[in-house]
Design an enzyme around this catalytic site. Sequence first.
Site, PDB file in Angstrom:
ATOM      1  N   ARG A 290      -2.451  -2.213  -3.655  1.00 29.27           N
ATOM      2  CA  ARG A 290      -4.045  -1.608  -3.681  1.00 29.27           C
ATOM      3  C   ARG A 290      -3.681  -0.051  -4.618  1.00 29.27           C
ATOM      4  NH1 ARG A 290      -5.208   3.063   1.061  1.00 29.27           N
ATOM      5  NH2 ARG A 290      -7.340   3.106   0.666  1.00 29.27           N
TER       6      ARG A 290
ATOM      7  N   ASN B 153       0.755  -1.111   0.072  1.00 34.07           N
ATOM      8  CA  ASN B 153      -0.484  -0.351  -0.064  1.00 34.07           C
ATOM      9  C   ASN B 153       1.159   1.366  -0.257  1.00 34.07           C
ATOM     10  OD1 ASN B 153      -1.879   2.085   0.534  1.00 34.07           O
ATOM     11  ND2 ASN B 153      -2.832   1.122   2.203  1.00 34.07           N
TER      12      ASN B 153
ATOM     13  N   GLU C 187      -7.546  -5.502   4.783  1.00 32.21           N
ATOM     14  CA  GLU C 187      -7.872  -5.433   3.709  1.00 32.21           C
ATOM     15  C   GLU C 187      -6.778  -5.804   2.964  1.00 32.21           C
ATOM     16  OE1 GLU C 187      -8.584  -1.470   5.486  1.00 32.21           O
ATOM     17  OE2 GLU C 187      -8.563  -0.548   3.750  1.00 32.21           O
TER      18      GLU C 187
ATOM     19  N   HIS D 176     -12.759   2.549   0.606  1.00 32.02           N
ATOM     20  CA  HIS D 176     -12.675   1.388   1.300  1.00 32.02           C
ATOM     21  C   HIS D 176     -13.498   0.165   0.267  1.00 32.02           C
ATOM     22  CE1 HIS D 176     -13.503   4.547   4.768  1.00 32.02           C
ATOM     23  NE2 HIS D 176     -12.204   4.275   4.262  1.00 32.02           N
TER      24      HIS D 176
ATOM     25  N   ARG E 239     -13.188  15.052   7.722  1.00 30.62           N
ATOM     26  CA  ARG E 239     -14.234  15.393   6.147  1.00 30.62           C
ATOM     27  C   ARG E 239     -15.558  15.774   6.818  1.00 30.62           C
ATOM     28  NH1 ARG E 239     -12.502  10.521   3.404  1.00 30.62           N
ATOM     29  NH2 ARG E 239     -10.329  10.383   3.438  1.00 30.62           N
TER      30      ARG E 239
END
Length: 393
Positions: free
Chosen positions: A88, A7, A379, A177, A236
């Site tokens: 990723r 990643n 993940e 996601h 956010r």
Amino acid sequence: MKILVLNSGSSSIKFQLFEMNEKISLACGIIEQIGEQESYAKIEFGDKKIEKKEVISNHKYGLKLMSILLIESFIIKNLDELGAIGHRVVHGGEKFSKPVLINGEVIEEIEKLIPLAPLHNPANLDGIKVTMEQSPNVPQVAVFDTAFHATIPSYAYMYALPYDTYVHDGVRRYGFHGTSHHFVLKEASKYLVKEKINAITLHLGNGASMAAIKDGKCIDTTMGLTPLEGLIMGTRSGDLDPAILFYLARKNGFNIDDLDKLLNKNSGLKGICGNNDMREVEKMAKKGDAKAQLALNMFSYRIKKYIGSYNAVIGKLDCIVFTGGIGENDIDTRVRCCEDLEHLGIELDLIKNNQRAKEIIDISSKKSKVKVFVIPTNEELEIAEQTNSLLGT
Ligand code: ADP
């Protein structure tokens, strides 16, 4: 077969090595603060940890250091021993709805998607280009964060803007996601021994999103063209009236960069109570901080609104799944999100909810018609599995 998952971010690279025959993690690590004076590389395997502190000026050197750490720790003899590398990649646009074997053409396509993910795709590409150079004989696979959402129907992914903004500018909901939602969906499906389940999955971390899943397929998600839409997150804002932007621009003279920073970096939990770390927000609220309590109430209220609307479009639910740093660990958030949802058949068992989830746990009460699960996400393992199945091994 060994699969390395990478990643690659703008200033860090996370890696994890799996032995796929037994589906076990052999080692994981991180290269941090690339390009800065204080950079370092860290690897963990078994109960051991090794850390190297040195100036890591770029991704190329960072990845070289990763291979040195893996070799010096006797985990692999050389990179050619790897069966594959899974990368990723954040944005696959409409082009990539599945994992793909990387070649020159794929790199060009990911480059074309940079305007949609200007912070992430270039960093992901840095990792890909360096490993292709360092290990030309190892198959490399791109796994996209957006791909799981490719099954969302057009009436759910379109924005009611002039149609040309979709055709010419690619403006639509993509969702993110995806590997996490996919992973927990598969785990819930296995647990329920049912292939095509109806579920709502909640990935609640620093970034947070929900997915609506009908008959095993994603039909909607809260994040949109970018990860800004939907739930309230650490920094956010999530959903808001877009006219707020024109109002603030006209009233305070904010430019595009000011607004971008305001919504992405200074809003959410941090904007309301000054802290984006949910553990701290919970502590502040317990001490009587009214803004922290407001932030918590806003956070779970937004989630409840989405649970209701997703329930309406999915129909009869099999389960709701909590995952991500907050979803897996924050007992109180889970309570607030499920409170007073008995009319939807959702009811928690407060004692079961008090447990730590090392693997899937069912926290719903006996009466609850809808199961409520906590599932630790993985993940990296999902990327490794998708890489493995693409290569047909
Ligand atoms: P990222 O999106 O960066 O991967 P994570 O999934 O690691 O984020 O989640 C980070 C969030 O999880 C932070 O807000 C953190 O406070 C929260 N978190 C982690 N552990 C707990 C806990 N025990 N209780 C409440 N929140 C927690």
